[in-house]
Design an enzyme around this catalytic site. Sequence first.
Site, PDB file in Angstrom:
ATOM      1  N   ASP A   2       9.278   3.519   5.965  1.00 25.36           N
ATOM      2  CA  ASP A   2       9.324   2.328   6.821  1.00 25.36           C
ATOM      3  C   ASP A   2       9.106   2.707   8.289  1.00 25.36           C
ATOM      4  O   ASP A   2       8.450   1.975   9.038  1.00 25.36           O
ATOM      5  CB  ASP A   2      10.660   1.603   6.644  1.00 25.36           C
ATOM      6  CG  ASP A   2      10.868   1.147   5.197  1.00 25.36           C
ATOM      7  OD1 ASP A   2       9.849   0.892   4.514  1.00 25.36           O
ATOM      8  OD2 ASP A   2      12.018   1.064   4.744  1.00 25.36           O
ATOM      9  N   ARG A  60       5.465   3.293   8.832  1.00 21.51           N
ATOM     10  CA  ARG A  60       4.760   1.992   8.919  1.00 21.51           C
ATOM     11  C   ARG A  60       5.030   1.314  10.264  1.00 21.51           C
ATOM     12  O   ARG A  60       4.142   0.667  10.825  1.00 21.51           O
ATOM     13  CB  ARG A  60       5.232   1.080   7.773  1.00 21.51           C
ATOM     14  CG  ARG A  60       4.665   1.503   6.438  1.00 21.51           C
ATOM     15  CD  ARG A  60       5.120   0.572   5.337  1.00 21.51           C
ATOM     16  NE  ARG A  60       4.496   0.940   4.080  1.00 21.51           N
ATOM     17  CZ  ARG A  60       5.009   0.727   2.884  1.00 21.51           C
ATOM     18  NH1 ARG A  60       6.184   0.115   2.781  1.00 21.51           N
ATOM     19  NH2 ARG A  60       4.358   1.078   1.793  1.00 21.51           N
ATOM     20  N   ARG A 119      11.600  -6.029  -4.475  1.00 22.64           N
ATOM     21  CA  ARG A 119      11.982  -4.736  -5.069  1.00 22.64           C
ATOM     22  C   ARG A 119      13.239  -4.903  -5.916  1.00 22.64           C
ATOM     23  O   ARG A 119      13.422  -4.222  -6.924  1.00 22.64           O
ATOM     24  CB  ARG A 119      12.263  -3.710  -3.961  1.00 22.64           C
ATOM     25  CG  ARG A 119      11.049  -3.378  -3.085  1.00 22.64           C
ATOM     26  CD  ARG A 119      11.496  -2.461  -1.966  1.00 22.64           C
ATOM     27  NE  ARG A 119      10.443  -2.084  -1.047  1.00 22.64           N
ATOM     28  CZ  ARG A 119      10.090  -2.785   0.024  1.00 22.64           C
ATOM     29  NH1 ARG A 119      10.699  -3.920   0.304  1.00 22.64           N
ATOM     30  NH2 ARG A 119       9.133  -2.344   0.832  1.00 22.64           N
ATOM     31  N   HIS A 133      16.181  -0.636   2.315  1.00 22.91           N
ATOM     32  CA  HIS A 133      14.721  -0.597   2.124  1.00 22.91           C
ATOM     33  C   HIS A 133      14.308  -1.862   1.369  1.00 22.91           C
ATOM     34  O   HIS A 133      13.935  -1.836   0.211  1.00 22.91           O
ATOM     35  CB  HIS A 133      14.338   0.677   1.352  1.00 22.91           C
ATOM     36  CG  HIS A 133      12.885   0.775   1.027  1.00 22.91           C
ATOM     37  ND1 HIS A 133      11.901   0.823   1.992  1.00 22.91           N
ATOM     38  CD2 HIS A 133      12.230   0.835  -0.166  1.00 22.91           C
ATOM     39  CE1 HIS A 133      10.707   0.907   1.408  1.00 22.91           C
ATOM     40  NE2 HIS A 133      10.894   0.902   0.092  1.00 22.91           N
TER      41      HIS A 133
HETATM   42  N1  LIG Z   1      11.328   4.112  -1.992  1.00 26.70           N
HETATM   43  C1  LIG Z   1      10.096   3.821  -1.614  1.00 26.70           C
HETATM   44  O1  LIG Z   1       9.782   3.835  -0.427  1.00 26.70           O
HETATM   45  C2  LIG Z   1       9.045   3.519  -2.642  1.00 26.70           C
HETATM   46  C3  LIG Z   1       7.687   3.515  -2.304  1.00 26.70           C
HETATM   47  C4  LIG Z   1       6.744   3.250  -3.293  1.00 26.70           C
HETATM   48  C5  LIG Z   1       7.151   2.999  -4.604  1.00 26.70           C
HETATM   49  N2  LIG Z   1       8.469   3.001  -4.898  1.00 26.70           N
HETATM   50  C6  LIG Z   1       8.951   2.803  -6.258  1.00 26.70           C
HETATM   51  O2  LIG Z   1       8.621   3.967  -7.018  1.00 26.70           O
HETATM   52  C7  LIG Z   1       8.516   3.628  -8.395  1.00 26.70           C
HETATM   53  C8  LIG Z   1       7.211   4.174  -8.967  1.00 26.70           C
HETATM   54  O3  LIG Z   1       6.108   3.511  -8.418  1.00 26.70           O
HETATM   55  P1  LIG Z   1       4.628   3.880  -8.905  1.00 26.70           P
HETATM   56  O4  LIG Z   1       3.708   3.055  -8.113  1.00 26.70           O
HETATM   57  O5  LIG Z   1       4.472   5.356  -8.940  1.00 26.70           O
HETATM   58  O6  LIG Z   1       4.677   3.348 -10.411  1.00 26.70           O
HETATM   59  P2  LIG Z   1       3.770   3.817 -11.624  1.00 26.70           P
HETATM   60  O7  LIG Z   1       3.896   2.787 -12.687  1.00 26.70           O
HETATM   61  O8  LIG Z   1       2.409   4.194 -11.139  1.00 26.70           O
HETATM   62  O9  LIG Z   1       4.486   5.170 -12.122  1.00 26.70           O
HETATM   63  C9  LIG Z   1       5.749   5.188 -12.691  1.00 26.70           C
HETATM   64  C10 LIG Z   1       5.741   6.269 -13.750  1.00 26.70           C
HETATM   65  O10 LIG Z   1       7.067   6.431 -14.260  1.00 26.70           O
HETATM   66  C11 LIG Z   1       6.942   6.812 -15.621  1.00 26.70           C
HETATM   67  N3  LIG Z   1       8.212   6.631 -16.315  1.00 26.70           N
HETATM   68  C12 LIG Z   1       8.796   5.483 -16.732  1.00 26.70           C
HETATM   69  N4  LIG Z   1       9.965   5.764 -17.348  1.00 26.70           N
HETATM   70  C13 LIG Z   1      10.119   7.100 -17.290  1.00 26.70           C
HETATM   71  C14 LIG Z   1      11.123   7.988 -17.725  1.00 26.70           C
HETATM   72  N5  LIG Z   1      12.233   7.558 -18.338  1.00 26.70           N
HETATM   73  N6  LIG Z   1      10.964   9.312 -17.512  1.00 26.70           N
HETATM   74  C15 LIG Z   1       9.861   9.782 -16.895  1.00 26.70           C
HETATM   75  N7  LIG Z   1       8.864   8.987 -16.447  1.00 26.70           N
HETATM   76  C16 LIG Z   1       9.004   7.669 -16.651  1.00 26.70           C
HETATM   77  C17 LIG Z   1       5.828   5.915 -16.140  1.00 26.70           C
HETATM   78  O11 LIG Z   1       5.280   6.391 -17.362  1.00 26.70           O
HETATM   79  C18 LIG Z   1       4.853   5.955 -14.966  1.00 26.70           C
HETATM   80  O12 LIG Z   1       3.873   6.962 -15.131  1.00 26.70           O
HETATM   81  C19 LIG Z   1       8.648   2.103  -8.439  1.00 26.70           C
HETATM   82  O13 LIG Z   1       9.960   1.742  -8.777  1.00 26.70           O
HETATM   83  C20 LIG Z   1       8.324   1.665  -7.032  1.00 26.70           C
HETATM   84  O14 LIG Z   1       8.886   0.423  -6.703  1.00 26.70           O
HETATM   85  C21 LIG Z   1       9.419   3.252  -3.940  1.00 26.70           C
HETATM   86  O1  LIG Z   2       6.845  -2.299  -1.733  1.00 25.96           O
HETATM   87  C1  LIG Z   2       7.242  -1.762  -2.753  1.00 25.96           C
HETATM   88  O2  LIG Z   2       7.678  -2.407  -3.718  1.00 25.96           O
HETATM   89  C2  LIG Z   2       7.147  -0.269  -2.918  1.00 25.96           C
HETATM   90  C3  LIG Z   2       7.792   0.499  -1.818  1.00 25.96           C
HETATM   91  O3  LIG Z   2       9.150   0.207  -1.693  1.00 25.96           O
HETATM   92  C4  LIG Z   2       7.055   0.357  -0.509  1.00 25.96           C
HETATM   93  O4  LIG Z   2       7.691   0.012   0.484  1.00 25.96           O
HETATM   94  O5  LIG Z   2       5.837   0.629  -0.493  1.00 25.96           O
END
Ligand SMILES: NC(=O)c1ccc[n+]([C@@H]2O[C@H](COP(=O)([O-])OP(=O)(O)OC[C@H]3O[C@@H](n4cnc5c(N)ncnc54)[C@H](O)[C@@H]3O)[C@@H](O)[C@H]2O)c1
Ligand SMILES: O=C(O)C[C@H](O)C(=O)O
Length: 314
Positions: free
Chosen positions: A148, A151, A88, A175
């Site tokens: 987490d 999970r 990440r 995380h």
């Molecule tokens: N914290 C957590 O537990 C957790 C869990 C899952 C995913 N994530 C993170 O969440 C993020 C998104 O994951 P995802 O699978 O939805 O990705 P994704 O690619 O499916 O979606 C991301 C979206 O963000 C949009 N985007 C990019 N720049 C932008 C901006 N400036 N303004 C508005 N929209 C914008 C893109 O067009 C896209 O549609 C990633 O960084 C991922 O690592 C975190």
């Molecule tokens: O694993 C990742 O990169 C996305 C998110 O943080 C998750 O835990 O699913």
Amino acid sequence: MKITVVGAGAVGATTADNLVRRNVAEEIVLLDIKEGFAEGKAQDMMQTAALLGFESHIKGVTNDYQATAGSAVAVITSGIPRKPGMTREELIGTNAGIVKSVVENLIKHSPDIIILIVSNPMDTMTYLALKTSGLPKNRIIGMGGALDSARFKYQISDKLNASANDLNAIVIGGHGDTTMIPLIKHATWNSVKVSSFLTEEEEGEIVKKTMVGGATLTALIGTSAWYAPGAAAAAMVESIVKNQNKLFTASVFLEGEFGQEDINIGVPVIINNKGWDRIVPMELSDKEQELFAASADAVRKMNDVLYDEGILKK
Ligand SMILES: NC(=O)c1ccc[n+]([C@@H]2O[C@H](COP(=O)([O-])OP(=O)(O)OC[C@H]3O[C@@H](n4cnc5c(N)ncnc54)[C@H](O)[C@@H]3O)[C@@H](O)[C@H]2O)c1
Ligand SMILES: O=C(O)C[C@H](O)C(=O)O
């Protein structure tokens, strides 16, 4: 009440879908930078209203922050996800710029907003959001520990053949694949310590599988997960909007609690209409305290990148 979800990708759309199905707010705004993308996803969701029976309304917009004006809560999911084999932390270069500009745009139109950060590396993005926004610390929350912990419960339930709903188990710390700390010795099955049913080796397996939960799904799917992340973000938003006082582990700003300061990292907190209301103190063993300190060191190293790259100024 209005809720904004920024990023209509996998996690953002799933968060919005969970919120709209459960009538958490009258109005949800889904915003993405990609032309027409959020509009399309919102319309698709609205077309489930007649099938699912919800009354909430969701509207999609392309980068139109005027439409987000007056939001009580925003969830930031914009940014790139990792690919198999990545950590990440490798996402920081792209996602820091995105998160910073999104936060600035949101608070311009909704000065009283509570912001939930999902974009990775989440603890560092949450720290960045806090420092960039100048908002009170209680209104910036990072979502990671809730996922987490879910999970962790899944892994325990799988091993014990128990209902995940009968389990009490939390993950604290960063995380990250190596920074999260599933507190196995504190976990209970309706008040009975799960340790009484598991060998040390089985406990170790559960902890390991929980820590690499995100990486495991990324390897299987080809991009990172969204169902449980979206459900976790929506559950936290619901606790804010409905003032539920639920306990989640979340990445919040520490000022001496758990022996740390000037850092956002996962600890147990109460979530209500103030954002994160208060940190819930816990008694940790010497080993757990050591793990937490090491986790904080690793998160702090990532935060230092923000200063080294000039994204934040000391
Ligand atoms: N914290 C957590 O537990 C957790 C869990 C899952 C995913 N994530 C993170 O969440 C993020 C998104 O994951 P995802 O699978 O939805 O990705 P994704 O690619 O499916 O979606 C991301 C979206 O963000 C949009 N985007 C990019 N720049 C932008 C901006 N400036 N303004 C508005 N929209 C914008 C893109 O067009 C896209 O549609 C990633 O960084 C991922 O690592 C975190
Ligand atoms: O694993 C990742 O990169 C996305 C998110 O943080 C998750 O835990 O699913």
